[in-house]
Design a protein around this motif. Sequence first.
Motif, PDB file in Angstrom:
ATOM      1  N   ASP A  29       0.851  -1.195   0.000  1.00  0.00           N
ATOM      2  CA  ASP A  29       0.000   0.000   0.000  1.00  0.00           C
ATOM      3  C   ASP A  29       0.883   1.240   0.000  1.00  0.00           C
ATOM      4  OD1 ASP A  29      -2.538  -1.321   0.175  1.00  0.00           O
ATOM      5  OD2 ASP A  29      -2.137  -1.718   2.283  1.00  0.00           O
ATOM      6  N   TRP A  30       0.457   2.273  -0.735  1.00  0.00           N
ATOM      7  CA  TRP A  30       1.155   3.551  -0.667  1.00  0.00           C
ATOM      8  C   TRP A  30       0.195   4.667  -1.053  1.00  0.00           C
ATOM      9  CZ3 TRP A  30       1.404   0.321  -4.807  1.00  0.00           C
ATOM     10  CH2 TRP A  30       1.253   0.874  -6.084  1.00  0.00           C
ATOM     11  N   THR A  31       0.570   5.875  -0.689  1.00  0.00           N
ATOM     12  CA  THR A  31      -0.245   7.049  -0.993  1.00  0.00           C
ATOM     13  C   THR A  31       0.563   8.032  -1.819  1.00  0.00           C
ATOM     14  OG1 THR A  31       0.402   8.140   1.081  1.00  0.00           O
ATOM     15  CG2 THR A  31      -1.627   6.816   1.105  1.00  0.00           C
ATOM     16  N   ALA A  32      -0.141   8.820  -2.595  1.00  0.00           N
ATOM     17  CA  ALA A  32       0.440   9.867  -3.419  1.00  0.00           C
ATOM     18  C   ALA A  32      -0.510  11.057  -3.382  1.00  0.00           C
ATOM     19  CB  ALA A  32       0.645   9.367  -4.854  1.00  0.00           C
ATOM     20  N   ASP A  74      -2.328  12.266  -5.503  1.00  0.00           N
ATOM     21  CA  ASP A  74      -3.570  12.073  -6.252  1.00  0.00           C
ATOM     22  C   ASP A  74      -4.407  10.901  -5.741  1.00  0.00           C
ATOM     23  OD1 ASP A  74      -1.706  10.223  -7.045  1.00  0.00           O
ATOM     24  OD2 ASP A  74      -2.366  10.176  -9.135  1.00  0.00           O
ATOM     25  N   GLY A  75      -3.969  10.208  -4.679  1.00  0.00           N
ATOM     26  CA  GLY A  75      -4.803   9.126  -4.158  1.00  0.00           C
ATOM     27  C   GLY A  75      -4.004   8.079  -3.422  1.00  0.00           C
ATOM     28  N   ALA A  76      -4.707   7.040  -3.013  1.00  0.00           N
ATOM     29  CA  ALA A  76      -4.091   5.904  -2.332  1.00  0.00           C
ATOM     30  C   ALA A  76      -4.109   4.703  -3.269  1.00  0.00           C
ATOM     31  CB  ALA A  76      -4.852   5.584  -1.044  1.00  0.00           C
ATOM     32  N   TYR A  77      -3.099   3.859  -3.158  1.00  0.00           N
ATOM     33  CA  TYR A  77      -2.928   2.752  -4.091  1.00  0.00           C
ATOM     34  C   TYR A  77      -2.624   1.461  -3.341  1.00  0.00           C
ATOM     35  CZ  TYR A  77      -2.491   6.525  -7.476  1.00  0.00           C
ATOM     36  OH  TYR A  77      -2.720   7.637  -8.242  1.00  0.00           O
ATOM     37  N   ARG A  78      -2.975   0.356  -3.968  1.00  0.00           N
ATOM     38  CA  ARG A  78      -2.638  -0.958  -3.442  1.00  0.00           C
ATOM     39  C   ARG A  78      -2.211  -1.859  -4.596  1.00  0.00           C
ATOM     40  NH1 ARG A  78      -5.982  -4.511   0.819  1.00  0.00           N
ATOM     41  NH2 ARG A  78      -4.685  -3.203   2.148  1.00  0.00           N
ATOM     42  N   ALA A  79      -1.116  -2.560  -4.418  1.00  0.00           N
ATOM     43  CA  ALA A  79      -0.665  -3.563  -5.370  1.00  0.00           C
ATOM     44  C   ALA A  79      -0.693  -4.916  -4.675  1.00  0.00           C
ATOM     45  CB  ALA A  79       0.742  -3.243  -5.857  1.00  0.00           C
ATOM     46  N   GLU A  80      -1.225  -5.909  -5.367  1.00  0.00           N
ATOM     47  CA  GLU A  80      -1.303  -7.256  -4.813  1.00  0.00           C
ATOM     48  C   GLU A  80      -0.533  -8.223  -5.708  1.00  0.00           C
ATOM     49  OE1 GLU A  80      -5.669  -6.941  -2.601  1.00  0.00           O
ATOM     50  OE2 GLU A  80      -5.419  -8.217  -4.354  1.00  0.00           O
ATOM     51  N   GLU A  84     -11.123  -7.469  -6.590  1.00  0.00           N
ATOM     52  CA  GLU A  84     -11.191  -6.258  -5.769  1.00  0.00           C
ATOM     53  C   GLU A  84     -12.607  -5.731  -5.573  1.00  0.00           C
ATOM     54  OE1 GLU A  84     -10.157  -4.525  -9.919  1.00  0.00           O
ATOM     55  OE2 GLU A  84      -9.746  -6.329  -8.781  1.00  0.00           O
TER      56      GLU A  84
END
Length: 202
Positions: free
Chosen positions: A21-24, A26-32, A126
């Motif tokens: 998980d990370w934030t930027a 422009d939003g929050a993101y998740r990679a699985e 998701e």
Amino acid sequence: MTADTRVPRSVPRLRLRGVLDWTAPDGAYRAELTEYMPVAPVTSGSPALAQDIALPDAWWSDLKNTLGTLATVPTERKSVRQGWVDRNFCRFLGIDPVQIRQTTTGHADLHWANLTHAPLVLLDWENWDASPSATTSASYTRTRLPRSDRLPDPARVRPRPEHRRRPDSSRSLSSSRTCSRGVHRTLACRAENHTGIPVPAS
């Protein structure tokens, strides 16, 4: 991540190996990261069928059993709520909104690019949630070939009778909702032919 921990292993899906998980700004993101899938999906590049396909009866039986098991999983996840229906039924379908009276836990994005050839595996989890009944079969219906004689009616894969509630509206709304984002022009054309209403842009 909840699908990996809450959905029974009898529902065929890839095992989750890691999450980042990370934030930027422009939003929050998740990679699985999941395990490798050696079986190809039924289609690639588009969720819609471009030609008829032949799948064994055992595959359809596995799909029906899978959806039946998934329907029994309790969840608080919801992506389609009454407010969204109230705002968008008239916009997308040109009819008055219906009341959501029953929900069923489902995959919520069941189409041919998210289903593999035998052995059956469901991909892309998701969006799984408790959706208005008929959403799962509507997702399947919108992507099969128009007037296809070889593919079963969605009734063959519906695990419960309540999935029959307003299937045409669910199918059209599901297609239009997706196509309003500017993707899958083939589905947009099918939705427009079914409703007689151009798919609005988001």
